[in-house]
Design an enzyme around this catalytic site. Structure first.
Site, PDB file in Angstrom:
ATOM      1  N   SER A   1     -32.864   7.302  15.135  1.00 36.73           N
ATOM      2  CA  SER A   1     -32.304   8.624  14.848  1.00 36.73           C
ATOM      3  C   SER A   1     -31.202   8.952  15.836  1.00 36.73           C
ATOM      4  O   SER A   1     -31.162   8.400  16.941  1.00 36.73           O
ATOM      5  CB  SER A   1     -33.395   9.697  14.935  1.00 36.73           C
ATOM      6  OG  SER A   1     -33.488  10.213  16.255  1.00 36.73           O
ATOM      7  N   ASP A   2     -30.320   9.846  15.454  1.00 36.33           N
ATOM      8  CA  ASP A   2     -29.353  10.342  16.432  1.00 36.33           C
ATOM      9  C   ASP A   2     -30.112  11.201  17.453  1.00 36.33           C
ATOM     10  O   ASP A   2     -31.262  11.598  17.237  1.00 36.33           O
ATOM     11  CB  ASP A   2     -28.218  11.107  15.741  1.00 36.33           C
ATOM     12  CG  ASP A   2     -26.916  11.020  16.542  1.00 36.33           C
ATOM     13  OD1 ASP A   2     -26.973  10.770  17.762  1.00 36.33           O
ATOM     14  OD2 ASP A   2     -25.841  11.213  15.956  1.00 36.33           O
ATOM     15  N   TRP A   3     -29.446  11.479  18.573  1.00 36.84           N
ATOM     16  CA  TRP A   3     -30.134  12.048  19.745  1.00 36.84           C
ATOM     17  C   TRP A   3     -30.540  13.523  19.533  1.00 36.84           C
ATOM     18  O   TRP A   3     -29.700  14.364  19.201  1.00 36.84           O
ATOM     19  CB  TRP A   3     -29.215  11.914  20.958  1.00 36.84           C
ATOM     20  CG  TRP A   3     -29.334  10.626  21.736  1.00 36.84           C
ATOM     21  CD1 TRP A   3     -29.363  10.524  23.109  1.00 36.84           C
ATOM     22  CD2 TRP A   3     -29.438   9.280  21.248  1.00 36.84           C
ATOM     23  NE1 TRP A   3     -29.492   9.194  23.466  1.00 36.84           N
ATOM     24  CE2 TRP A   3     -29.542   8.420  22.366  1.00 36.84           C
ATOM     25  CE3 TRP A   3     -29.494   8.698  19.976  1.00 36.84           C
ATOM     26  CZ2 TRP A   3     -29.679   7.027  22.261  1.00 36.84           C
ATOM     27  CZ3 TRP A   3     -29.624   7.315  19.860  1.00 36.84           C
ATOM     28  CH2 TRP A   3     -29.718   6.508  20.990  1.00 36.84           C
ATOM     29  N   GLY A   4     -31.827  13.807  19.730  1.00 38.59           N
ATOM     30  CA  GLY A   4     -32.246  15.212  19.787  1.00 38.59           C
ATOM     31  C   GLY A   4     -32.559  15.862  18.457  1.00 38.59           C
ATOM     32  O   GLY A   4     -32.026  16.931  18.158  1.00 38.59           O
TER      33      GLY A   4
ATOM     34  N   TYR B   1     -26.507  13.336  11.742  1.00 37.19           N
ATOM     35  CA  TYR B   1     -27.213  14.600  11.960  1.00 37.19           C
ATOM     36  C   TYR B   1     -27.179  15.505  10.722  1.00 37.19           C
ATOM     37  O   TYR B   1     -28.023  16.366  10.539  1.00 37.19           O
ATOM     38  CB  TYR B   1     -26.513  15.414  13.052  1.00 37.19           C
ATOM     39  CG  TYR B   1     -26.735  14.987  14.468  1.00 37.19           C
ATOM     40  CD1 TYR B   1     -28.017  14.864  14.994  1.00 37.19           C
ATOM     41  CD2 TYR B   1     -25.647  14.752  15.324  1.00 37.19           C
ATOM     42  CE1 TYR B   1     -28.201  14.509  16.319  1.00 37.19           C
ATOM     43  CE2 TYR B   1     -25.830  14.403  16.650  1.00 37.19           C
ATOM     44  CZ  TYR B   1     -27.106  14.284  17.142  1.00 37.19           C
ATOM     45  OH  TYR B   1     -27.295  13.950  18.450  1.00 37.19           O
TER      46      TYR B   1
END
Ligand SMILES: *[C@@H]1O[C@H](CO)[C@@H](O)[C@H](O)[C@H]1NC(C)=O
Ligand SMILES: *[C@@H]1O[C@H](CO)[C@@H](O)[C@H](O)[C@H]1NC(C)=O
Ligand SMILES: *[C@@H]1O[C@H](CO)[C@@H](O)[C@H](O)[C@H]1NC(C)=O
Ligand SMILES: *[C@@H]1O[C@H](CO)[C@@H](O)[C@H](O)[C@H]1NC(C)=O
Ligand SMILES: *[C@@H]1O[C@H](CO)[C@@H](O)[C@H](O)[C@H]1NC(C)=O
Ligand SMILES: *[C@@H]1O[C@H](CO)[C@@H](O)[C@H](O)[C@H]1NC(C)=O
Ligand SMILES: *[C@@H]1O[C@H](CO)[C@@H](O)[C@H](O)[C@H]1NC(C)=O
Ligand SMILES: *[C@@H]1O[C@H](CO)[C@@H](O)[C@H](O)[C@H]1NC(C)=O
Ligand SMILES: *[C@@H]1O[C@H](CO)[C@@H](O)[C@H](O)[C@H]1NC(C)=O
Ligand SMILES: *[C@@H]1O[C@H](CO)[C@@H](O)[C@H](O)[C@H]1NC(C)=O
Ligand SMILES: *[C@@H]1O[C@H](CO)[C@@H](O)[C@H](O)[C@H]1NC(C)=O
Length: 637
Positions: A343-346, A307
């Site tokens: 991608s990482d979440w959110g 992130y």
């Protein structure tokens, strides 16, 4: 009297045969048109006799823009009660609340992660129900289920998730403490078998962030501070999960968080705006790439960017998932990674987590619109959006000409190829009865239990007080343990330290509770005990010889405990039984762990070290690799 058992390795006689790794049929070894009785009613991409590239071409040619967009997302869903499809958990989608079923049959997603734990049979039944729902969609694309790590013993659920019936190992730090690639591969093989049994085909691990900032909030699920040790571990794990080639009995791996989430400024976690910066003031970015190079060479299939955003490098100061020079330039072109980037979440949408709205992790590009963010992530070279369901943004980007459809095809092809290689198109259901037998079976559970014991790291042992002799008549006082449980283990438990011959104190590395309940899952902040806690510890240590058992999910700053306690153990997730067996050397169990990081002497030393540089705290209390041995066996009474 008791008899120490044979060495642990002699106990490892496999009770059940591990399934051999079968790999998919390569294109060269099957003819494009099967010669024997072709079934003309089977569409080419559903025909298991055709080779994967031809099946992919066929499937891709049939897909609408919406169907392609659906593949680009992976979203967390819960396994429903009793193995049903959950119809209670709502996710807001453009002013409408959706549950699991419409995510599959309206949004056309086919990738999900599940983090709750049901009994194994119900978990498998849930998985089969999900696959049946997917069979009802136009193209019958099978679902791929992913999971965060769920094989660690934990008293309370932290940043790894509930293990339920799965075998219980220490956190990955404990695997690193044992320094054995063979054990790491066996660990991953056991996780693979248990995942396969319930239909989980993607492991959101290994987490190979190198812990060069001692406060780094997600240290527990890493392999510690040494990039080379981490590299040797990631190679072994990928082999255990995937096998030499991805095939029908593989679990694919998502190695994270590129290019290493260790250099977190102040250790603050990058899920939150206060933790958005990775700082590279020591110019050590390359050190953090060592395990990623190893993972790529080992054939790791998927990689997840961190992130965070880099400060102090030549790269733009925007979150890694938006960062084209990092994802396309560094990861793909320089390091040669050809696999899937998820991608990482959110990254796109502000979302409620445990009742609190958390902002999208669009660090450094906060002021962009959601549509602009989606385009930046695709342009960076990311294949799939974690924790999002914004398919309409993708459709809009293509329709308005911001992103060519051929760009989607590149990612969709990779994502579908993964499903073909895993055999999901050909064999999409699991045997729920077998799941019940495999998950947490006595052999796997025993290896987990043994590893909890072996990973114990003995930091101090004054006058060789350990191992304790199993003498009848000794009285024990315990803090941080369930006293009834100790009594059930036939220890005489007393209600004050003054009455005891020995005291036990179980505690955990200190952390600061900050912000939302979600944020408190990530242990941030100071690593030392406060004055009140230290005074209480000292009172205990002064009253009776105390064995301290501390959970090291980060390197605790505990010089006073090292000084005052009779003995000090570090562990990385271990049951009370594991503790007692090691304390009493029962059946020969002894601490074999070596510290996977250095333990700083003071918070001043922590504040002065450089976030991206390893082994740089002044005069550490314990160095990387520290770990004492028992010098004698426990004597019989
Ligand atoms: C052909 O495939 C269809 C659909 O899978 C199946 O119902 C049918 O039995 C198959 N026919 C033959 C001759 O294999
Ligand atoms: C789950 O199964 C149990 C046992 O069969 C049953 O008593 C319970 O009502 C079920 N719960 C739901 C929500 O279906
Ligand atoms: C969606 O569900 C949440 C949680 O139950 C609720 O608070 C919200 O009002 C719902 N929104 C809509 C548009 O139905
Ligand atoms: C890591 O391995 C590399 C290559 O073998 C070696 O040059 C380096 O000194 C090692 N670093 C450490 C900290 O052991
Ligand atoms: C880390 O978080 C704490 C608490 O929210 C905050 O006080 C501190 O400023 C943060 N550090 C940075 C570098 O943002
Ligand atoms: C975003 O906008 C706010 C308010 O207009 C401004 O203060 C901030 O600096 C901007 N952030 C970036 C990264 O441009
Ligand atoms: C593993 O350890 C737990 C906790 O001590 C215990 O309940 C369980 O029986 C053990 N399982 C095996 C197979 O040894
Ligand atoms: C404490 O241990 C006893 C005996 O094993 C058990 O019955 C009880 O549930 C435990 N209590 C807690 C809070 O875990
Ligand atoms: C505790 O002692 C009783 C009686 O001697 C024995 O039956 C039991 O197995 C012991 N339990 C444990 C956990 O050692
Ligand atoms: C010390 O930490 C404890 C939590 O263990 C907390 O309850 C207490 O308020 C803290 N004391 C001080 C003086 O900060
Ligand atoms: C502890 O034992 C191991 C294995 O026998 C050995 O390699 C290591 O050097 C010993 N460590 C110490 C500090 O004696």
């Amino acid at each position: 009297m008791f008899t120490p058992s044979a060495a642990w390795s002699n106990l490892l006689v496999s009770a059940i045969a591990l399934a051999p790794l079968a790999s998919a049929v390569p294109c060269s070894s099957c003819s494009p048109t099967p010669s024997t009785s072709p079934n003309s009613t089977i569409l080419p991409y559903l025909n298991s006799q055709l080779c994967i590239q031809d099946r992919l071409d066929d499937l891709l040619s049939r897909m609408t823009l919406e169907e392609k967009a659906g593949q680009l997302f992976i979203k967390q869903i819960p396994a429903g009660i009793n193995g049903t499809i959950d119809s209670t958990t709502l996710v807001l989608d453009q002013g409408r609340n959706l549950t699991t079923a419409p995510l599959i049959n309206e949004k056309l997603l086919s990738h999900f992660n599940v983090n709750n734990a049901l009994p194994a049979k119900q978990m498998a039944e849930w998985y089969n129900r999900i696959q049946r729902l997917a069979l009802e969609t136009r193209l019958q694309i099978p679902v791929t289920i992913a999971s965060d790590p769920r094989h660690a013993f934990a008293d309370t659920v932290g940043s790894s998730i509930a293990s339920g019936q799965f075998s219980k190992f220490p956190e990955s730090l404990g695997i690193a403490a044992l320094r054995s690639p063979e054990l790491a591969e066996q660990y991953a093989t056991i996780i693979r078998e248990e995942y396969l049994a319930v239909g989980i085909r993607s492991a959101l691990q290994p987490q190979i962030d190198v812990v060069t900032e001692p406060r780094m909030a997600r240290s527990g699920q890493t392999f510690g501070e040494d990039a080379n040790l981490t590299a040797s571990m990631v190679v072994a794990l990928i082999k255990g999960f995937q096998g030499t080639e991805l095939g029908h009995t593989s679990v694919t791996t998502v190695t994270k968080h590129f290019p290493g989430a260790g250099p977190a400024r102040n250790g603050n976690d990058s899920h939150f705006a206060t933790g958005k910066d990775n700082t590279y003031f020591g110019d050590f970015l390359n050190y953090h790439l060592i395990p990623f190079r190893a993972a790529i060479a080992a054939g790791g299939r998927q990689i997840m960017p961190s992130y965070a955003r880099p400060i102090g490098t030549k790269y733009p100061e925007v979150a890694f998932g938006f960062n084209k020079p990092v994802i396309t330039g560094l990861l793909r072109e320089e390091l040669g990674f050809e696999g899937i980037v998820v991608s990482d979440w959110g990254l796109i949408t502000d979302q409620a987590i445990i009742g609190v709205i958390e902002p999208a992790r669009a660090w450094g590009v906060e002021n962009t619109t959601e549509l602009e963010r989606a385009k930046m992530v695709l342009d960076a070279g990311v294949d799939q959006f974690g924790g999002e369901i914004r398919t309409e943004l993708i459709v809009q980007l293509v329709i308005e000409g911001h992103v060519p459809e051929s760009r989607l095809d590149v990612s969709v092809r990779k994502l579908l190829e993964e499903k073909f290689l895993l055999g999901l198109f050909d064999n999409r259901f699991v045997d729920a009865e077998a799941a019940e037998r495999v998950v947490g079976n006595p052999y796997f559970a025993r290896i987990g239990n043994e590893t909890q014991r072996r990973a114990y790291t003995l930091l101090t042992n004054k006058q060789d007080i350990l191992p304790l002799r199993p003498t009848d008549g000794n009285k024990f006082y315990a803090q941080g343990f369930n006293s009834s449980y100790l009594s059930a283990r036939n220890l005489t438990v007393v209600d004050s330290p003054e009455k005891a011959d020995f005291c036990f104190l179980r505690t955990a590395t200190p952390w600061e509770a900050r912000g939302s309940p979600f944020r408190q899952r990530y242990h941030e902040g100071r690593l030392d005990f406060n004055a009140t806690e230290r005074a209480a510890h000292s009172a205990l240590f002064n009253s009776c010889p105390t064995i301290v058992d501390i959970l090291l999910d980060r390197p605790a700053v505990i010089p006073e405990i090292a000084e005052e306690a009779a003995a000090l153990f570090g562990h990385y997730g271990a049951s009370v039984d594991a503790f007692l067996d090691v304390v009493f050397n029962k059946d020969g169990w002894k601490p074999e762990g070596r510290l996977p990081f250095e333990m700083p002497r003071s918070m001043e030393a922590v504040e002065e070290q450089v976030a991206d540089v390893p082994f740089d705290t002044v005069d550490p209390l314990f160095r990387f690799g520290h770990g004492l041995n028992y010098t004698r066996p426990a004597l019989c009474s």
